[in-house]
Design a protein around this motif. Structure first.
Motif, PDB file in Angstrom:
ATOM      1  N   THR A 167       0.725  -1.204   0.052  1.00  0.00           N
ATOM      2  CA  THR A 167      -0.046  -0.039  -0.099  1.00  0.00           C
ATOM      3  C   THR A 167       0.789   1.308   0.000  1.00  0.00           C
ATOM      4  O   THR A 167       1.946   1.085   0.556  1.00  0.00           O
ATOM      5  CB  THR A 167      -0.786   0.080   1.295  1.00  0.00           C
ATOM      6  OG1 THR A 167      -0.193   0.310   2.349  1.00  0.00           O
ATOM      7  CG2 THR A 167      -1.467  -1.297   1.268  1.00  0.00           C
ATOM      8  N   THR A 168       0.291   2.333  -0.513  1.00  0.00           N
ATOM      9  CA  THR A 168       1.030   3.583  -0.514  1.00  0.00           C
ATOM     10  C   THR A 168       0.857   4.033   0.635  1.00  0.00           C
ATOM     11  O   THR A 168      -0.335   4.118   1.200  1.00  0.00           O
ATOM     12  CB  THR A 168       0.340   4.598  -1.651  1.00  0.00           C
ATOM     13  OG1 THR A 168       0.317   3.636  -3.106  1.00  0.00           O
ATOM     14  CG2 THR A 168       1.171   5.820  -1.783  1.00  0.00           C
ATOM     15  N   PRO A 169       1.983   4.879   1.130  1.00  0.00           N
ATOM     16  CA  PRO A 169       1.714   5.695   2.588  1.00  0.00           C
ATOM     17  C   PRO A 169       0.787   6.623   2.663  1.00  0.00           C
ATOM     18  O   PRO A 169       0.435   7.228   1.843  1.00  0.00           O
ATOM     19  CB  PRO A 169       3.151   6.218   2.989  1.00  0.00           C
ATOM     20  CG  PRO A 169       4.049   5.564   1.854  1.00  0.00           C
ATOM     21  CD  PRO A 169       3.421   4.962   0.710  1.00  0.00           C
ATOM     22  N   VAL A 170      -0.264   6.860   3.587  1.00  0.00           N
ATOM     23  CA  VAL A 170      -1.123   7.594   3.672  1.00  0.00           C
ATOM     24  C   VAL A 170      -0.659   8.612   4.910  1.00  0.00           C
ATOM     25  O   VAL A 170      -0.626   8.086   5.945  1.00  0.00           O
ATOM     26  CB  VAL A 170      -2.389   7.161   3.951  1.00  0.00           C
ATOM     27  CG1 VAL A 170      -3.594   8.127   4.429  1.00  0.00           C
ATOM     28  CG2 VAL A 170      -3.003   6.172   3.169  1.00  0.00           C
ATOM     29  N   TYR A 178       4.024   0.345   2.120  1.00  0.00           N
ATOM     30  CA  TYR A 178       3.763  -0.647   3.424  1.00  0.00           C
ATOM     31  C   TYR A 178       3.558  -2.085   2.814  1.00  0.00           C
ATOM     32  O   TYR A 178       2.875  -2.041   1.766  1.00  0.00           O
ATOM     33  CB  TYR A 178       2.673  -0.047   4.175  1.00  0.00           C
ATOM     34  CG  TYR A 178       3.064   1.031   5.165  1.00  0.00           C
ATOM     35  CD1 TYR A 178       3.204   0.941   6.569  1.00  0.00           C
ATOM     36  CD2 TYR A 178       3.235   2.365   4.684  1.00  0.00           C
ATOM     37  CE1 TYR A 178       3.402   1.953   7.464  1.00  0.00           C
ATOM     38  CE2 TYR A 178       3.318   3.359   5.752  1.00  0.00           C
ATOM     39  CZ  TYR A 178       3.552   3.195   6.991  1.00  0.00           C
ATOM     40  OH  TYR A 178       3.907   4.203   7.938  1.00  0.00           O
ATOM     41  N   ASN A 180       0.526  -4.290   4.476  1.00  0.00           N
ATOM     42  CA  ASN A 180      -0.481  -4.224   5.459  1.00  0.00           C
ATOM     43  C   ASN A 180      -1.339  -5.436   5.529  1.00  0.00           C
ATOM     44  O   ASN A 180      -1.432  -6.260   4.387  1.00  0.00           O
ATOM     45  CB  ASN A 180      -1.443  -3.080   5.290  1.00  0.00           C
ATOM     46  CG  ASN A 180      -1.044  -1.816   5.739  1.00  0.00           C
ATOM     47  OD1 ASN A 180      -0.679  -1.100   4.755  1.00  0.00           O
ATOM     48  ND2 ASN A 180      -0.697  -1.615   6.834  1.00  0.00           N
ATOM     49  N   TRP A 213       3.059   9.374  11.823  1.00  0.00           N
ATOM     50  CA  TRP A 213       2.875   8.943  10.769  1.00  0.00           C
ATOM     51  C   TRP A 213       4.237   8.394  10.087  1.00  0.00           C
ATOM     52  O   TRP A 213       4.066   8.370   8.885  1.00  0.00           O
ATOM     53  CB  TRP A 213       2.032   9.487   9.999  1.00  0.00           C
ATOM     54  CG  TRP A 213       0.395   9.417  10.439  1.00  0.00           C
ATOM     55  CD1 TRP A 213      -0.153   8.563  11.575  1.00  0.00           C
ATOM     56  CD2 TRP A 213      -0.657  10.444  10.275  1.00  0.00           C
ATOM     57  NE1 TRP A 213      -1.451   8.908  11.721  1.00  0.00           N
ATOM     58  CE2 TRP A 213      -1.795   9.936  10.960  1.00  0.00           C
ATOM     59  CE3 TRP A 213      -0.803  11.582   9.536  1.00  0.00           C
ATOM     60  CZ2 TRP A 213      -2.948  10.457  11.117  1.00  0.00           C
ATOM     61  CZ3 TRP A 213      -1.909  12.076   9.368  1.00  0.00           C
ATOM     62  CH2 TRP A 213      -3.248  11.723  10.214  1.00  0.00           C
ATOM     63  N   ARG A 216       8.120   2.959  10.041  1.00  0.00           N
ATOM     64  CA  ARG A 216       8.075   2.154  11.117  1.00  0.00           C
ATOM     65  C   ARG A 216       8.266   0.649  10.638  1.00  0.00           C
ATOM     66  O   ARG A 216       7.877   0.225   9.491  1.00  0.00           O
ATOM     67  CB  ARG A 216       6.880   2.227  12.043  1.00  0.00           C
ATOM     68  CG  ARG A 216       5.747   1.935  11.563  1.00  0.00           C
ATOM     69  CD  ARG A 216       4.633   2.565  10.660  1.00  0.00           C
ATOM     70  NE  ARG A 216       4.445   3.744  11.121  1.00  0.00           N
ATOM     71  CZ  ARG A 216       3.713   4.476  11.985  1.00  0.00           C
ATOM     72  NH1 ARG A 216       2.583   3.455  12.300  1.00  0.00           N
ATOM     73  NH2 ARG A 216       3.340   5.704  12.041  1.00  0.00           N
ATOM     74  N   ASP A 219       3.868  -1.960  12.845  1.00  0.00           N
ATOM     75  CA  ASP A 219       2.767  -1.037  13.446  1.00  0.00           C
ATOM     76  C   ASP A 219       1.539  -2.154  13.808  1.00  0.00           C
ATOM     77  O   ASP A 219       1.168  -2.693  12.892  1.00  0.00           O
ATOM     78  CB  ASP A 219       2.313   0.173  12.648  1.00  0.00           C
ATOM     79  CG  ASP A 219       1.239   0.901  13.156  1.00  0.00           C
ATOM     80  OD1 ASP A 219       1.295   1.275  14.511  1.00  0.00           O
ATOM     81  OD2 ASP A 219       0.494   1.327  12.442  1.00  0.00           O
ATOM     82  N   ASP A 221      -2.077  -1.890  15.286  1.00  0.00           N
ATOM     83  CA  ASP A 221      -3.300  -1.215  15.836  1.00  0.00           C
ATOM     84  C   ASP A 221      -4.304  -1.911  16.269  1.00  0.00           C
ATOM     85  O   ASP A 221      -4.576  -2.835  15.334  1.00  0.00           O
ATOM     86  CB  ASP A 221      -3.724  -0.113  14.763  1.00  0.00           C
ATOM     87  CG  ASP A 221      -2.570   1.128  14.431  1.00  0.00           C
ATOM     88  OD1 ASP A 221      -1.774   1.357  15.280  1.00  0.00           O
ATOM     89  OD2 ASP A 221      -2.565   1.819  13.534  1.00  0.00           O
ATOM     90  N   ARG A 251      -9.770   4.167   6.181  1.00  0.00           N
ATOM     91  CA  ARG A 251      -8.391   3.562   5.693  1.00  0.00           C
ATOM     92  C   ARG A 251      -8.593   2.386   4.794  1.00  0.00           C
ATOM     93  O   ARG A 251      -8.914   1.363   5.293  1.00  0.00           O
ATOM     94  CB  ARG A 251      -7.556   3.535   6.744  1.00  0.00           C
ATOM     95  CG  ARG A 251      -7.000   4.603   7.634  1.00  0.00           C
ATOM     96  CD  ARG A 251      -6.077   4.293   8.610  1.00  0.00           C
ATOM     97  NE  ARG A 251      -5.487   5.375   8.943  1.00  0.00           N
ATOM     98  CZ  ARG A 251      -4.456   5.452  10.144  1.00  0.00           C
ATOM     99  NH1 ARG A 251      -4.503   4.550  11.065  1.00  0.00           N
ATOM    100  NH2 ARG A 251      -4.015   6.724  10.436  1.00  0.00           N
ATOM    101  N   PHE A 253      -6.299   0.869   3.452  1.00  0.00           N
ATOM    102  CA  PHE A 253      -5.094  -0.315   3.913  1.00  0.00           C
ATOM    103  C   PHE A 253      -5.515  -0.828   5.189  1.00  0.00           C
ATOM    104  O   PHE A 253      -4.837  -1.770   5.514  1.00  0.00           O
ATOM    105  CB  PHE A 253      -3.929   0.603   4.134  1.00  0.00           C
ATOM    106  CG  PHE A 253      -3.770   1.509   5.211  1.00  0.00           C
ATOM    107  CD1 PHE A 253      -3.502   1.177   6.547  1.00  0.00           C
ATOM    108  CD2 PHE A 253      -3.755   2.758   4.918  1.00  0.00           C
ATOM    109  CE1 PHE A 253      -3.383   2.140   7.514  1.00  0.00           C
ATOM    110  CE2 PHE A 253      -3.734   3.806   5.890  1.00  0.00           C
ATOM    111  CZ  PHE A 253      -3.420   3.294   7.293  1.00  0.00           C
TER     112      PHE A 253
HETATM  113  N1  LIG Z   1      -0.265   2.707   3.501  1.00  0.00           N
HETATM  114  C1  LIG Z   1      -0.312   2.958   4.983  1.00  0.00           C
HETATM  115  N2  LIG Z   1      -0.532   3.989   5.360  1.00  0.00           N
HETATM  116  C2  LIG Z   1      -0.133   4.302   6.632  1.00  0.00           C
HETATM  117  C3  LIG Z   1      -0.262   3.351   7.687  1.00  0.00           C
HETATM  118  C4  LIG Z   1       0.028   1.965   7.034  1.00  0.00           C
HETATM  119  O1  LIG Z   1      -0.091   1.175   7.687  1.00  0.00           O
HETATM  120  N3  LIG Z   1      -0.002   1.770   5.755  1.00  0.00           N
HETATM  121  N4  LIG Z   1      -0.046   3.614   8.969  1.00  0.00           N
HETATM  122  C5  LIG Z   1      -0.337   4.818   9.455  1.00  0.00           C
HETATM  123  C6  LIG Z   1      -0.428   4.999  10.771  1.00  0.00           C
HETATM  124  O2  LIG Z   1      -0.813   3.823  11.397  1.00  0.00           O
HETATM  125  C7  LIG Z   1      -0.070   5.876   8.372  1.00  0.00           C
HETATM  126  N5  LIG Z   1      -0.185   5.548   7.168  1.00  0.00           N
END
Ligand SMILES: Nc1nc2c(c(=O)[nH]1)N=C(CO)CN2
Ligand SMILES: Nc1ncnc2c1ncn2[C@@H]1O[C@H](COP(=O)(O)OP(=O)(O)OP(=O)(O)O)[C@@H](O)[C@H]1O
Length: 297
Positions: A167-170, A178, A180, A213, A216, A219, A221, A251, A253
């Motif tokens: 996935t592209t970072p958001v 990422y 995910n 953000w 990392r 992560d 959650d 989200r 992702f």
């Molecule tokens: N693609 C993607 N973007 C993010 C991600 C993530 O896991 N994948 N996690 C974030 C903060 O949890 C912020 N942005």
């Protein structure tokens, strides 16, 4: 969990029983309630909201005992156990209802709490949804070992883990893509205890928090605890823990992998309980690609 809160012999004089006269003639009942929950956070902080107030539990017991007559003390015990398990911190509960003056056609010894009683023990068993992400280091190896750590967490049982998505970072600064995934399981643990376990697993994989953000290694959650379709999900809003995760429903992702792990998933949004499938169908998922195959379980 070996920590316990106990209420011994809550005394209520009220009407319950199978016999006609028991429904109109009050008799004595005594209730014992033992709750298993993690008391360390309350003991360390001296804050009531980190534990379960025994006064609240006692009030619930009296409210249930003084409802219109039912036939069985089993019914009362079951209802009191359910009321305790509705509290976020409760991991398990044992309820005993004594009916010392029950008409059973025999004499019971005098002195002490004699006569019939029933005991039930019920364990917490909530659905939990955990989102996993990684965009530093060996992403696949990290996520695989994170799933193994989740599997080995006492009080948490994984039921399904999604495929991997790239996935592209958001949000946040420029950073690598990422991987995910989402794990769905069942747990008896209090939500704060679960979050502590997730943080420990992250720390074990070199997770640091410098930039919001930011990139990392791992992560984890906590997305949801309980089932919004049955209105049993926990809604919490504290600094350390918000449930459901406040950004999860927007989200892709999170929602796309979640749908893979549980095609019938339901998430609580500000508009109420929504099918994840419906939200995914309505959102832009162009930044979510199927990742490499893995078999994490
Ligand atoms: N693609 C993607 N973007 C993010 C991600 C993530 O896991 N994948 N996690 C974030 C903060 O949890 C912020 N942005
Ligand atoms: N449902 C939740 N799941 C995980 N952390 C939470 C949750 N609710 C509140 N938090 C708190 O958020 C803090 C920051 O968490 P983290 O560093 O994982 O955020 P992030 O993943 O960068 O951003 P986001 O919260 O938007 O996913 C944590 O220390 C944690 O106490």
């Amino acid at each position: 969990m070996t920590d316990r809160i106990a209420l011994t012999q809550v005394a209520v004089t009220t009407c319950h029983g199978v016999l006609k006269h028991e429904k109109v003639t009050p008799q004595r009942f005594f209730v014992d309630i033992t709750i298993e929950c993690d008391l360390s956070r309350a003991g360390e902080s001296d804050q009531l909201d980190r534990t379960i107030s025994y006064a609240d539990v006692a009030q619930d017991a009296v409210r249930i005992m003084t409802q219109p007559p039912v036939d069985l003390i089993e019914t009362l015990a079951e209802q009191m156990a359910a009321a305790v398990l509705a509290r976020p911190a409760a991991e398990a509960v044992e309820v005993t209802v004594h009916k010392p003056d029950a008409p059973a056609g025999v004499d019971f010894a005098t002195g002490g709490l004699t006569g019939p009683s029933v005991s039930v023990r019920r364990e917490q068993d909530r659905q939990v949804v955990i989102a996993l992400g990684a965009n530093l280091g060996d992403r696949l190896a990290t996520l695989q070992s994170a799933v193994r750590s989740l599997e080995r967490t006492p009080g948490l049982e994984l039921v399904a883990v999604s495929g991997l998505f790239e996935t592209t970072p958001v949000g946040g600064p420029p950073q690598p893509d990422y991987y995910n995934a989402v794990a769905v399981g069942r747990s008896r643990l209090a939500p704060w205890t679960l979050l502590e376990r997730l943080h420990a697993i992250e720390a074990g994989r070199g997770r640091t928090r410098e930039i919001r953000w930011g990139a990392r290694t791992l992560d984890l959650d906590l997305i949801q605890v309980g089932d919004p379709a049955a209105d049993t999900d926990l809604v919490l809003d504290t600094d350390e823990l918000q449930l459901p995760h406040p950004r999860a429903a927007q989200r892709a992702f999170v929602l796309v992998p979640w749908l893979g792990a549980d095609p019938l998933a339901v998430v609580r949004t500000t508009d109420g309980a929504e099918k994840v499938a419906t939200l995914v169908a309505e959102m832009d998922c162009s930044d979510i690609q199927v990742g490499p195959a893995w078999s994490p379980l």
